[in-house]
Enzyme design. Structure first.
Site, PDB file in Angstrom:
ATOM      1  N   CYS A  88      -5.458   3.698  -1.207  1.00  0.00           N
ATOM      2  CA  CYS A  88      -5.208   2.651  -0.208  1.00  0.00           C
ATOM      3  C   CYS A  88      -3.790   2.715   0.350  1.00  0.00           C
ATOM      4  CB  CYS A  88      -5.482   1.281  -0.802  1.00  0.00           C
ATOM      5  SG  CYS A  88      -7.183   1.129  -1.366  1.00  0.00           S
ATOM      6  N   CYS A 213     -12.785 -11.691  -1.310  1.00  0.00           N
ATOM      7  CA  CYS A 213     -12.760 -10.263  -1.007  1.00  0.00           C
ATOM      8  C   CYS A 213     -12.358 -10.050   0.445  1.00  0.00           C
ATOM      9  CB  CYS A 213     -14.141  -9.649  -1.205  1.00  0.00           C
ATOM     10  SG  CYS A 213     -14.835  -9.955  -2.840  1.00  0.00           S
ATOM     11  N   LYS A 340      -7.466  -9.474   4.271  1.00  0.00           N
ATOM     12  CA  LYS A 340      -8.519 -10.485   4.227  1.00  0.00           C
ATOM     13  C   LYS A 340      -9.200 -10.606   5.586  1.00  0.00           C
ATOM     14  CE  LYS A 340     -11.058 -13.591   2.493  1.00  0.00           C
ATOM     15  NZ  LYS A 340     -12.080 -13.000   3.366  1.00  0.00           N
ATOM     16  N   HIS A 344     -10.215  -3.518   5.725  1.00  0.00           N
ATOM     17  CA  HIS A 344      -9.388  -2.494   5.093  1.00  0.00           C
ATOM     18  C   HIS A 344      -9.872  -1.086   5.434  1.00  0.00           C
ATOM     19  CE1 HIS A 344      -6.865  -0.444   2.373  1.00  0.00           C
ATOM     20  NE2 HIS A 344      -7.542  -0.606   1.248  1.00  0.00           N
TER      21      HIS A 344
END
Lengths: 399, 482
Positions: A88, A213, A340, A344
């Site tokens: 990430c 998530c 959020k 992502h």
């Protein structure tokens, strides 16, 4: 410690696509969209770029392998382009490559681009993938929410917290990001949520509900970096510079040794400590004005506030509930909506975070604009709490 | 004084038990005649259990605590997962037996395990571990589905201080086809029960047991315990009558808690009998499968020294009332597990072989410089204060307990029994492992819960008909959370 890269590299232009379910766009479109914004922002010609770094994570599943997608989409004049991947932190790694090249004097102007098309993989959540021929034989079939949910269990146990109380602080993290994301037209999820909606959401991986998530989306973001002398020629004396870029990967201790308590991210603490030193930050609470951290899950952001030294150990839940990290708090976190609300797209995220800090430092963040920010901090956590790559970057103005 | 006999035993009955009342509720519309069997519960393995894993657990119980290492291991089953890949080799690897161990598979009939025991007793050639387990395939609404239960058992036979002497054994064969299964048919085809009772069981048992008792100079009245492992326990009485042994001597059939475990059932019933046996008791074990095996045993003074926890397992079942969950665990219903189930679980056999002791034996390393246990074994020590190179010696985690450091119940991850429970566990004596968990009730795990290791199926590679095994953390027997 080496003298580091503080103020050796300027960011002269940035671009960021609208993130979301970009059914309309192929990676070529996203990369072009981010790049056109950045090059116009920098006010240079494409041919002035001397090298590029391209961040893509799921290489086989969306954009493609190697450097040539970037070179081809932008019709770059056969300059060196390097594809990077570091979980990430991939987007940040692209920026680090470009920044180090300029700081080393290897080139004057470099491009960092990150792109991911998660929605083409067909999954809700991140796609499944092999963990390697050996690890597939013994690692659990974990998902990212399940792996990060571990932080919740361990944190509650360590600090003797009732899970309902911890869940309220976690819900505030998500509530706050949705409040912010609603004011960002590049964000994917722009609906405000109530605390009750967050707390009552279906369970994904205990104790994480759906609204604990982050989203899953498509997007690209990029930065053009240059020697400060060039920035000065282009925009004058006041421009954004890189104050620090530090990376700390796990070495197996968290996964294989009992010294790790499961309730913090060891690597973030190491990277943050090095980054503060490189940037000359002695008191993060006083010097850091805004953060974009890796809020893949609400519990991650909560724990990171302590790992970055912004909350005392055990105090993050109360600091969060007190509003310290809200838009009108002392150190706003995810003022753009964060992972959020942006989702992502892995290769892009680190550069998307940098983009918001860049806008805030230049006073160009519109209705989200914070009052005279000093330093902005971007943080990525690639992997899972017990094995990851942490990146901490600090940006500020040249003067 | 050393003697040759049964040195130890072990048994394994999966926690999951399908209530036959509920099974009948689901299938009785099709076969109302099954109603008479609709009582008690039958054991069934979780999706990640098969005869190999059940045999491993039974064998671990048999090998626990101061018994000789086996020189030979026979795995006896008619439902071995692999037709041509040695199943016993997987079990031996999970038990971390020496490479010199003679390891072989036996099968073909429900006498497979008793016959292995008889051969070992006749040969008296070192210590033999007979491990057996069965998971009989059955069509929905079949008698076999009602009567069967998944389970495993193991016996260690050799020289030492036996729990039971093997007085003698005798066998007869007769190709009487009361049921059969072929690779092509998949499930058992079962014939007329009364015919088999009258022409099979009650004639074969005296043929096998009569000469055996005569040779041992024992009369029917000397038998304290008669083991008759027949699918339908109602037929056991006829066998007892045919042998002129009182029905009160019949060993419990385990019908209510487990069901008939095929080739494993004789040894499972023997394990139950030994658990309650008193010194001097004479046990006659029969087994039927196109003939009859008869084994005569006498419990020694040592019988009460080693007790396996079979009765605890039988009592601590988890009753399942949902028939589709029962079917799903057996792979008998095609559930849509979603896109995550499409993950390619191809095994790199090169790596699996190179690391087979790590994976099957759960053998990691312990650093000789700092004493830190770690998994997997690595070139450099994981201890941040050590980091020494090439200092690790073998260290087996399989028999250690651990405590949960962190965990989750993951509803997004693919598993055939959601949620997938996993977390970081810390082993007693050192070492930390991120691992899957098994057999916990929802909400049964907490930080600090004690866990024990279980050998289970790790992944099923449906595309290639393969599956791989690893260890999972489950409740400590008799502990919390199960």
């Amino acid at each position: 410690m080496a003298e580091g890269i503080r103020d050796k590299v300027a960011i002269i232009g940035m671009g960021c696509t609208r993130f979301g379910e970009r059914w309309d766009a192929r990676p070529e479109d996203l990369v072009t969209e981010a790049f056109e914004e950045a090059i116009a922002d920098a006010g240079i010609e494409k041919d002035q770029i001397e090298a590029g770094w391209f961040g893509v994570f799921y290489d086989e599943q969306n954009v493609g392998k190697s450097a040539y997608p970037l070179s081809q989409y932008l019709r770059l004049p056969n300059i060196p382009v390097t594809r990077v991947e570091n979980l990430c932190a991939t987007g940040t790694e692209a920026l680090r490559g470009a920044t180090y090249a300029v700081a080393a004097g290897a080139c004057d102007i470099a491009l960092a681009m990150g792109c991911e098309k998660l929605k083409d993989t067909g999954f809700s959540g991140l796609p499944e993938r092999t963990k390697g021929t050996f690890e597939d034989l013994y690692q659990p079939g974990f998902t990212p929410p399940g792996a990060f949910a571990q932080l919740g269990a361990a944190y509650a146990a360590k600090h003797r917290l009732n899970m309902d109380d911890l869940k309220r602080a976690m819900a505030h993290v998500s509530w706050k990001s949705h409040e912010n994301g609603a004011r960002n037209d590049k964000a994917h999820l722009r609906r405000k949520l109530t605390m009750e909606q967050i707390l009552d959401a279906p369970m994904v991986a205990y104790p994480l509900g759906v609204f604990d998530c982050c989203g899953v989306s498509d997007g690209a973001a990029c930065a053009i970096v240059a020697r400060p002398e060039i920035a000065r020629e282009l925009v004058g004396d006041s421009f954004v510079t890189v104050k620090a870029m530090q990376l700390a990967p796990s070495n197996g201790v968290e996964m294989g040794h009992q010294s790790w308590d499961g309730a913090h991210t060891l690597t973030t603490r190491k990277a943050a400590s090095r980054a503060y030193e490189e940037a000359g930050v002695s008191d993060p609470l006083a010097d850091i004005s805004v953060t974009e951290v890796h809020d893949c899950f609400s519990i991650t952001e909560l724990v990171l506030m302590e790992d970055l030294g912004l909350s005392q150990d055990g105090a993050a839940p109360s600091d969060i509930l007190d509003g310290r990290y809200d838009a009108d708090g002392a150190i706003p976190c995810q003022i753009d909506g964060g992972l959020k609300c942006f989702g992502h797209p892995i290769g892009a995220s680190g550069l998307r975070m940098t983009y918001e800090i860049y806008l805030q430092l230049l006073g160009r963040a519109g209705e989200r604009q914070l009052k005279s920010p000093n330093f902005g901090l971007a943080h990525n956590l690639g992997g899972i709490p017990n094995r990851n790559v942490a990146a901490v970057s600090i940006f500020g103005m040249s003067d | 004084m050393t003697a040759f006999g049964i040195l130890s035993y072990g048994a394994y009955v999966p926690r999951r038990r399908m209530s036959r009342t509920h099974l009948f509720e689901a299938v009785g519309w099709a076969q109302p005649s099954l109603k008479g069997l609709a009582k008690g519960a039958r054991a069934f393995g979780a999706w990640d259990e098969d005869p190999i894993t059940m045999a491993v657990e039974a064998a671990r119980a048999a090998l626990a605590g101061g018994v000789p290492k086996p020189d030979a291991l026979c795995f006896a089953s008619t439902t071995a997962p692999f037709l041509d890949r040695q199943n016993a080799g997987v079990i031996a690897a999970a038990l971390d037996l020496a490479a010199e161990t003679h390891v072989y598979d036996g099968g073909g009939s429900q006498r497979a395990a008793t016959s292995a025991l008889m051969r070992a007793a006749t040969a008296q050639n070192g210590a033999t571990l007979v491990a057996t387990a069965e998971q009989r395939p059955a069509k929905s609404a079949s008698v076999t589905e009602m009567l069967s239960g998944d389970a495993g058992a193991a016996l260690l036979i050799g020289a030492g201080e036996p729990l039971a002497d093997i007085i003698g054994a005798n066998a007869v064969y007769a190709d009487i086809v009361d049921h059969y299964r072929t690779a092509a048919s998949g499930e058992d085809y079962v014939l007329e029960e009364r015919w088999f009772r009258d022409e099979g069981l009650t004639k074969l048992a005296p043929q096998a047991a009569g000469p055996l008792l005569e040779k041992a100079k024992l009369a029917a009245g000397d038998i304290d315990c008669l083991i008759v492992p027949v699918s339908n326990p109602a037929l056991a009485g006829a066998v007892a009558r045919a042998l002129d042994i009182g029905k009160d001597k019949l060993a419990g059939s385990l019908f209510n808690e487990c069901g008939h475990a095929g080739a494993a059932h004789p040894l499972l019933m023997l394990a139950a009998a030994l658990e309650s046996a008193t010194p001097g008791q004479v046990i006659l074990m029969t087994a039927f499968g196109q003939g009859c095996d008869a084994v005569l045993l006498r419990a020694t003074d040592a019988v009460s020294k080693r007790r396996t926890a079979l009765s605890g397992q039988l009592e601590n079942g988890r009753i399942e009332t949902n028939y589709t969950k029962f079917l799903a665990a057996r792979g008998a219903i095609d559930i849509d597990w979603g896109m995550r189930a499409e993950r390619d679980s191809r095994t790199a056999q090169t790596v699996a072989y190179d690391k087979s002791r790590d994976i099957y034996g759960f053998v990691g390393g312990v650093c000789s410089a700092c004493g830190t246990p770690q998994f997997p074994k690595s070139r450099r020590c994981v201890n941040p204060d050590c980091g020494a190179l090439d200092t690790q010696t073998d260290y087996r985690f399989a028999d250690l307990t651990a405590t949960v450091k962190s965990y989750t119940e993951d509803w997004m991850a693919f598993t055939r029994e959601p949620p997938l429970v996993y977390g970081n566990v810390s082993f007693e004596g050192g070492g930390n492992k991120f691992m899957e968990m098994c057999d916990f009730e929802p909400g049964g795990v907490a930080v600090g819960t004690s866990v024990a290791m279980n050998f289970r199926i790790k992944d099923i590679d449906a595309a290639r008909g393969f599956h791989r095994y690893f260890w999972k953390a489950g409740p400590v027997p008799g502990g919390a959370g199960g």
